[in-house]
Write an enzyme that holds these catalytic residues in place. Structure first.
Site, PDB file in Angstrom:
ATOM      1  N   SER A 122       8.471  -2.034  -4.325  1.00 50.99           N
ATOM      2  CA  SER A 122       8.067  -0.544  -3.920  1.00 50.99           C
ATOM      3  C   SER A 122       9.132   0.558  -4.381  1.00 50.99           C
ATOM      4  CB  SER A 122       7.709  -0.632  -2.409  1.00 50.99           C
ATOM      5  OG  SER A 122       7.210   0.541  -1.993  1.00 50.99           O
ATOM      6  N   ASP A 137       5.730   8.658  -3.093  1.00 53.14           N
ATOM      7  CA  ASP A 137       6.150   9.190  -1.719  1.00 53.14           C
ATOM      8  C   ASP A 137       6.494  10.700  -1.531  1.00 53.14           C
ATOM      9  OD1 ASP A 137       6.483   6.425  -1.405  1.00 53.14           O
ATOM     10  OD2 ASP A 137       8.433   6.311  -2.112  1.00 53.14           O
ATOM     11  N   HIS A 159       2.338  -0.101  -6.300  1.00 51.12           N
ATOM     12  CA  HIS A 159       1.510  -0.155  -5.615  1.00 51.12           C
ATOM     13  C   HIS A 159       0.240   0.761  -6.208  1.00 51.12           C
ATOM     14  CE1 HIS A 159       3.488  -0.949  -1.933  1.00 51.12           C
ATOM     15  NE2 HIS A 159       4.354   0.056  -2.307  1.00 51.12           N
TER      16      HIS A 159
END
Length: 237
Positions: A122, A137, A159
């Protein structure tokens, strides 16, 4: 020595236990590297001790000696002394901010270039690329630069999913990455789906797992990359 870096899309797949799906990917990097340093700086909503405990439990079957960088008085020396480097997920902006705060960005790049194994997931994968400009993010803190470790000479989007909930009017992931390619049409972006990973071994780059990846570059948008593909050409990006 050559770069040996594993970039996982995520720490879980579906409802699987923490890091369980990644064990087969991680194991080959741990053969001669038993003393690992874990960098939990992406963890904002949990304590670093709790984050470390989750990683130690998740990787317990590999019988590694894992310590947290926050447990060491000298973070730079901890990186140098470790056999391998682990960087977990969370908030990419906070992670990179802290890496700059402790002057670790250049050092990690140098250590990995010398052959020290690197495993990220991630946010830990986001910082392995040229920059963090394609993270998912929220920018909760401003690092001195968006430039990252540059273990891969392109951008990553962990992701990756282009799912859009019915009735939702926000941009899809593909639309966001299109925006990036409009601003920077020469830099490739690879979207890696949960359960998959990229593995760099020197001049070789492979797609691991049972999910395709997706390439965005200039006029090429969301081009499927088949399972098991050799992506070594992207190292010349």
């Amino acid at each position: 020595m050559t770069i040996n870096a594993l970039l996982l899309s995520s720490s879980r797949v579906g409802d699987t236990p923490y890091l369980a799906h990644a064990i087969p990917f991680i194991k080959p990097l741990t053969t001669n590297a038993q003393k690992w340093i874990f960098i939990p700086y992406a963890g904002v909503s949990m304590s670093y001790d709790n984050y470390l405990a989750s990683v130690v439990t998740g990787l317990s079957e590999l019988e590694l000696d894992i310590s947290g960088i926050h447990q060491h008085p000298d973070p730079q020396q901890a990186i140098k002394d470790a056999d391998g480097i682990l960087i977990g997920g969370g908030n990419t902006f906070h992670l990179l901010h802290q890496l700059y705060r402790y002057d670790l960005v250049t050092l990690i790049g140098e250590q990995v270039a010398l052959g020290k194994p690197y495993i990220g997931w991630s946010a830990g994968s986001n910082v392995s690329g040229q920059s963090i400009r394609t993270t998912n993010d929220m920018p909760i803190i401003e690092p001195p630069s968006f430039k990252a470790l540059n273990l891969l000479p392109f951008q990553l989007n962990p992701h990756y999913s282009n799912y859009q909930a019915p009735g939702h009017n926000g941009e899809t992931r593909a639309q966001r990455l299109l925006e990036f390619t409009k601003v920077d049409p020469l830099t490739p972006v690879v979207g890696i789906v949960e359960g998959s990973a990229l593995w760099r071994q020197g001049d070789k780059l492979s797609l691991l797992g049972d999910q395709p990846a997706y390439l965005f570059c200039g006029e090429q948008q969301e081009i499927p990359i088949p399972v098991g593909s050799d992506l070594s050409h992207l190292l010349k990006a």
